[in-house]
Design a protein around this motif. Structure first.
Motif, short mmCIF file in Angstrom:
data_model
loop_
_atom_site.label_atom_id
_atom_site.label_comp_id
_atom_site.label_asym_id
_atom_site.label_seq_id
_atom_site.Cartn_x
_atom_site.Cartn_y
_atom_site.Cartn_z
N THR A 93 -78.64 23.22 77.48
CA THR A 93 -79.57 22.30 78.12
C THR A 93 -80.97 22.86 77.93
O THR A 93 -81.28 23.96 78.41
CB THR A 93 -79.27 22.13 79.62
OG1 THR A 93 -77.92 21.67 79.79
CG2 THR A 93 -80.22 21.13 80.26
N THR A 94 -81.80 22.13 77.21
CA THR A 94 -83.14 22.62 76.91
C THR A 94 -84.06 22.44 78.11
O THR A 94 -83.74 21.75 79.09
CB THR A 94 -83.74 21.89 75.70
OG1 THR A 94 -83.96 20.51 76.05
CG2 THR A 94 -82.81 21.98 74.50
N ASP A 95 -85.23 23.05 78.03
CA ASP A 95 -86.22 22.91 79.10
C ASP A 95 -86.67 21.46 79.24
O ASP A 95 -87.15 21.05 80.31
CB ASP A 95 -87.43 23.81 78.83
CG ASP A 95 -87.07 25.28 78.91
OD1 ASP A 95 -86.05 25.62 79.55
OD2 ASP A 95 -87.80 26.11 78.32
N ALA A 96 -86.53 20.68 78.17
CA ALA A 96 -86.89 19.26 78.22
C ALA A 96 -85.79 18.41 78.84
O ALA A 96 -85.97 17.20 79.02
CB ALA A 96 -87.22 18.75 76.82
N GLY A 97 -84.63 19.02 79.12
CA GLY A 97 -83.53 18.28 79.73
C GLY A 97 -82.53 17.70 78.76
O GLY A 97 -81.57 17.05 79.18
N ASN A 98 -82.72 17.93 77.46
CA ASN A 98 -81.75 17.43 76.47
C ASN A 98 -80.52 18.32 76.46
O ASN A 98 -80.61 19.55 76.60
CB ASN A 98 -82.39 17.40 75.08
CG ASN A 98 -83.55 16.44 75.01
OD1 ASN A 98 -83.46 15.31 75.47
ND2 ASN A 98 -84.67 16.89 74.45
N GLN A 99 -79.36 17.70 76.24
CA GLN A 99 -78.10 18.44 76.28
C GLN A 99 -77.41 18.37 74.92
O GLN A 99 -77.32 17.31 74.31
CB GLN A 99 -77.18 17.85 77.36
CG GLN A 99 -77.75 17.95 78.76
CD GLN A 99 -76.81 17.38 79.80
OE1 GLN A 99 -75.61 17.60 79.74
NE2 GLN A 99 -77.37 16.65 80.77
N SER A 137 -75.58 14.50 75.86
CA SER A 137 -76.24 13.92 77.03
C SER A 137 -75.42 12.80 77.66
O SER A 137 -75.45 12.62 78.87
CB SER A 137 -77.62 13.38 76.64
OG SER A 137 -77.52 12.43 75.59
#
Length: 278
Positions: A93-99, A137
């Motif tokens: 899970t990136t800091d941008a919220g992408n999974q 996601s």
């Protein structure tokens, strides 16, 4: 970035495991490219052949933290247990919220013992034979497909009653990533010589001579290149001109046909959109 290694969390402040990453995280950009190349004989220059992505090597470095020596040893053991099975399901899970999701295998986990009782460094290296990073996601994407026909009346006409055959259209399947991905296709029920065509690429997959009944299930794994009927291989039915085709980025028009108008087979495409890197 929060990382899951078979469910064991790294870099997650809400997790019970206090395992945190250092910079940089390597291996999550574009995978290495394999290129066939060489020099011409007897003249200047050379050639470059087809290019393919190689296996992806991913390296995480960081530290395991605990309040005391007992907690440190327990966390070390839990970390080792999570990756010791060989295959690793890596979630990101990136800091941008992408999974994202990566299918990998353990290469090494090195956690040297140091003087400190409350922290220990580690280096985790994973190898991903499939270099694609998959979108996680929304979970697994699925789309239903049914046999395509032109519609109209079945001749000769049975006037009592007249039987009309419903028409069908290809199914639109969207790979929202930026790299081609290979689907798993499940066909269930009666079918005769089924053909699945990606109209967008003019590639097709035909099982010539195959006839199934109600309740039979054919599973086609385009990435692993297997085709099973009720769990047993039926690769012998695959025609030589068939392709193990992928879904290209963007829209793909998928068509299912059989050679018997009374077939009632239904199908399902399963896939995840894929990316070259994060």
């Amino acid at each position: 970035m929060i990382v899951g290694v078979n469910g064991f969390k790294l870099n997650d402040p809400s997790a019970a495991n206090r395992v945190y990453l250092d910079e940089p995280v390597e291996g999550l950009s574009m995978a290495p490219v394999r290129t066939s190349s060489g020099n011409y004989s007897g003249r200047n220059g050379g050639y470059v052949g087809a290019q393919f992505y190689g296996a992806r090597l991913i390296t995480f470095t960081g530290r395991v933290w605990a309040d005391d020596v007992f907690g440190l040893e327990n966390t070390r053991r839990a970390f080792e247990t999570a990756v010791a099975t060989g295959s690793v399901l890596l979630t990101i899970t990136t800091d941008a919220g992408n999974q994202y999701l990566v299918y990998a295998y353990l290469d090494s986990l090195d956690m040297p013992i140091v003087r400190s009782w409350r922290q220990a460094p580690f280096t985790l290296t994973l190898v991903a034979p499939d270099p694609t990073i998959y979108d996680n996601s929304g979970g697994l994407n699925t789309a239903a497909i049914s046999p395509v026909s032109g519609g109209g009346v079945v001749w000769p006409i049975a006037w009592n009653p007249v039987k009309w055959r419903p028409g069908g259209l290809p199914t639109s399947i969207v790979n929202s990533g930026n790299v081609a991905v290979f689907p798993v296709i499940t066909l269930t029920g009666p079918m005769t010589n089924p053909t699945i065509t990606n109209v967008s690429t003019n590639q097709f997959f035909t099982l010539q001579g195959l006839t199934t009944s109600a309740g039979d299930v054919v599973t086609i794994d385009m990435y692993n290149r297997t085709v099973l009927l009720n769990g047993g291989s039926i690769l012998a039915y695959l025609t030589p001109t068939s392709s193990w085709f992928p879904l290209l980025p963007g829209g793909n028009s998928i068509k299912l046909t059989t050679t018997n108008g009374s077939d009632t087979v239904t199908g399902t495409f399963s896939w995840r959109s894929g990316f070259r890197g994060i």
